[in-house]
Design a protein around this motif. Structure first.
Motif, short mmCIF file in Angstrom:
data_model
loop_
_atom_site.label_atom_id
_atom_site.label_comp_id
_atom_site.label_asym_id
_atom_site.label_seq_id
_atom_site.Cartn_x
_atom_site.Cartn_y
_atom_site.Cartn_z
N ARG A 27 -6.87 -1.02 9.45
CA ARG A 27 -7.07 -2.11 8.69
C ARG A 27 -6.30 -3.39 8.48
NH1 ARG A 27 -9.82 -1.04 2.59
NH2 ARG A 27 -10.10 0.97 3.84
N PHE A 28 -5.51 -2.58 7.73
CA PHE A 28 -4.09 -3.95 7.60
C PHE A 28 -3.17 -3.84 7.98
CE2 PHE A 28 -6.26 -2.45 3.15
CZ PHE A 28 -7.20 -3.54 3.35
N GLY A 29 -3.47 -3.25 9.87
CA GLY A 29 -2.27 -3.14 11.04
C GLY A 29 -1.61 -4.21 11.39
N SER A 30 -0.99 -4.89 12.32
CA SER A 30 -0.93 -5.85 13.12
C SER A 30 -1.37 -5.90 14.11
CB SER A 30 0.76 -5.68 13.51
OG SER A 30 0.82 -4.70 14.95
N GLY A 31 -2.24 -5.49 14.77
CA GLY A 31 -2.95 -5.58 15.76
C GLY A 31 -2.58 -5.63 17.15
N LEU B 8 0.18 -9.11 -0.58
CA LEU B 8 -1.47 -8.42 -1.31
C LEU B 8 -2.65 -9.32 -0.61
CD1 LEU B 8 -1.02 -6.08 -3.64
CD2 LEU B 8 -1.23 -5.32 -1.53
N ASN B 9 -1.92 -10.10 -0.23
CA ASN B 9 -2.95 -11.54 0.11
C ASN B 9 -4.45 -11.86 -0.38
OD1 ASN B 9 -0.92 -12.77 2.70
ND2 ASN B 9 -2.03 -11.47 3.31
N GLY B 10 -4.65 -11.42 -1.54
CA GLY B 10 -5.74 -11.28 -2.62
C GLY B 10 -6.03 -9.84 -2.76
N ARG B 11 -5.59 -9.24 -2.03
CA ARG B 11 -6.48 -8.26 -2.13
C ARG B 11 -5.51 -6.53 -3.01
NH1 ARG B 11 -4.50 -3.63 0.48
NH2 ARG B 11 -2.72 -4.38 2.18
N ASP C 266 0.63 -1.46 0.29
CA ASP C 266 -0.02 -0.19 -0.35
C ASP C 266 0.81 1.34 -0.28
OD1 ASP C 266 -2.47 -0.82 -0.17
OD2 ASP C 266 -1.66 -1.72 1.73
N VAL C 267 2.17 0.96 0.99
CA VAL C 267 3.13 2.02 0.51
C VAL C 267 3.56 2.33 -0.42
CG1 VAL C 267 5.24 2.71 1.33
CG2 VAL C 267 3.65 1.85 3.89
N VAL C 268 4.13 1.29 -1.13
CA VAL C 268 3.98 1.99 -2.71
C VAL C 268 3.19 2.08 -3.73
CG1 VAL C 268 6.09 0.47 -4.50
CG2 VAL C 268 5.94 -0.98 -2.37
#
Length: 512
Positions: free
Chosen positions: A505-509, A487-490, A409-411
């Motif tokens: 949303r896509f953080g480590s939790g 990206l795990n398919g997304r 997402d950064v790229v």
């Protein structure tokens, strides 16, 4: 009217919000600086205050005096606060740590939360003066609640360890509870007993405070193998920085907020910290006259860039002055502070870039030593808004580089801002020109770095020359060539100041 109830309301507000600031620091450190740490503390704290306020009035059914009830509540809370660092130390790396921490925060807040409605009950006068007396209690509590975070956040955490700060607040709470107890009793013998308790508690608090500075080192050590030893620990109001030595022929590793931040290595041959990502800039930017560094870390990248031919001025912005304090303790690395070309600014990176935009200041090379994309506040440096700001301070032909920390997402966000976007290892390199061609044309610059600035390395040494040859032949990946498995398919998404997707949303939790 009994005005001491107003002071108690002020004291409870100050201690409650002051301790909450310390708890946020502790939980954030234990949780590796993820943004959910604040939500966790806030939930536990507000829940504790709510339950305390609900159950507090039930104490009115007892035959105890008002001050005795308040004293007992403060004492119960103080004992938990004082014991908290040692409990956390004991349960570090335990599955139960998150539950125990939640209970400590909840209970400490609950005991103090029970005091507030009781103070209202005892101080407020029925009739036409009810509004005025309620206002006094509220005003005092809000003033304390405002002063607590200011005193703790800007002074206490800058002067003491976070665990020492918690001990100090617990000590104030304990002595306040005993003092109120002393004020509430009428018997001479009870007065003597209370004074003795006050003296003993002061001594105990002093001992706990003096020992609490070692708690953090124990907590850190529990998270790493025995052969990795703590070299330095620096705490200030911005956070916790420490370094680890593994006892082998490797450079000390730097950790900020309990997360890996880099290491003190500029050896291209060993390349233990992938310092080749910095060396390659010598070929990607043949004219690095003016450079900007956002983030200092171990200063390894800064040392490499300062060795490049053509560098005339480097602005370094770092919000946490503790990194400079740390670097200054490492011979060789601390030479950067004697380099007149390097200017240090201890402020927020976005503020400095905005100032550069306002002053129409441009750079030929920008290096962001940003941290992991899932850490709190990472969006400030990875959003499309900030990348747009960076583009405005780039000269024609300039190069900007930053760490994607394996977030595509950064790229993708960079691809939506800059004309040319490349990737080497996990670093992103952006410009308005073809950097792959630049690497081929200016590969000889890899042998032109000042040997004095990079610990004597030069291309007369076979191992170093071989390393530069390997580096000059690497292939810079463009967006279409980058594997999308991460990206795990997304689909990749653009990071904005508002969506904060890398943190949430896509953080480590959250985990401890």
């Amino acid at each position: 009217m009994k005005w001491y109830f107003v002071f108690i309301s002020f004291l409870v507000g100050l201690l409650s919000l002051g301790e909450e600031i310390v708890w946020v620091r502790i939980v954030s450190f234990l949780g590796h600086s993820v943004p959910q740490s604040f939500s966790f503390v806030l939930f536990c704290y507000i829940s504790g205050i709510a339950i305390g306020a609900l159950l507090g009035p039930k104490l009115l059914r007892t035959k105890l005096s008002p001050l005795l009830i308040i004293s007992n509540l403060l004492l119960f809370s103080a004992v938990l606060v004082l014991a908290a660092p040692w409990i956390i130390k004991y349960f570090t790396n335990s599955f139960f740590l998150v539950f125990i921490t939640a209970f400590l925060i909840f209970a400490c807040a609950g005991f103090k939360g029970a005091i507030f409605p009781l103070v209202h009950h005892w101080f407020s006068l029925p009739g036409e003066n009810l509004g005025r007396t309620l206002s006094w209690v509220y005003c005092a509590n809000l003033l304390g609640s405002a002063m607590g975070p200011l005193l703790v956040g800007f002074w206490l955490l800058d002067a003491y360890s976070m665990f020492s700060a918690l001990e100090l607040l617990g000590s104030i709470e304990l002595t306040s509870g005993i003092s109120i107890l002393l004020f509430s009793v009428s018997s001479f013998l009870k007065h003597i007993a209370a004074v003795v308790c006050l003296i003993i508690s002061t001594v105990v608090c002093a001992l706990l405070f003096s020992e609490s500075k070692n708690v953090l080192k124990t907590v850190i050590a529990e998270g790493f193998p025995e052969h990795e030893k703590i070299s330095h620990v620096i705490e200030n109001r911005h956070g916790v920085i420490f370094t680890l030595s593994n006892g082998k022929d490797l450079a000390d590793a730097v950790y900020g907020g309990n997360v890996y931040d880099g290491s003190f290595n500029i050896d291209l041959v060993k390349n233990t910290n992938k310092i080749d990502r910095a060396y390659i800039l010598a070929a990607l930017q043949p004219q690095p006259r003016r450079a900007l560094f956002i983030g200092l870390s171990s200063a390894s990248w800064l040392r490499v860039v300062s060795a490049m031919p053509g560098v005339e001025n480097i602005d370094v912005v770092e919000i946490n002055k503790g990194y400079s304090t740390l670097v200054n303790q490492y011979p060789g690395a601390n030479d950067i502070f004697n380099d007149r070309r390097i200017n240090f600014f201890y402020t927020d990176g976005r503020q400095l870039v905005q100032k550069a935009i306002n002053e129409n200041k441009k750079y030929d090379l920008i290096v962001m030593n940003n941290t992991w994309h899932w850490r709190i506040y990472s969006t400030n440096l990875l959003s499309i808004e900030f990348m747009g700001m960076l583009k405005k301070v780039m000269n024609k032909g300039a190069v900007t580089t930053f760490n994607s920390t394996d977030s595509l997402d950064v790229v993708f966000t960079a691809k939506n801002v800059f004309d040319k976007v490349y990737m080497y290892r996990n670093f992103v390199y952006v410009s308005d020109r073809n950097l792959s061609q630049s690497l081929v044309e200016y590969k000889d610059r890899l042998c032109s770095l000042s040997a004095a600035r990079v610990d004597g390395q030069n291309c007369g040494q076979p191992a170093y020359h071989s390393a530069t040859q390997s580096l000059s032949s690497v292939h810079l990946l463009e967006w279409e060539e980058i594997p999308k498995a991460w990206l795990n398919g997304r689909s990749a998404e653009v990071i904005t100041d508002d969506n904060m997707i890398t943190e949430y949303r896509f953080g480590s939790g959250f985990s401890m």
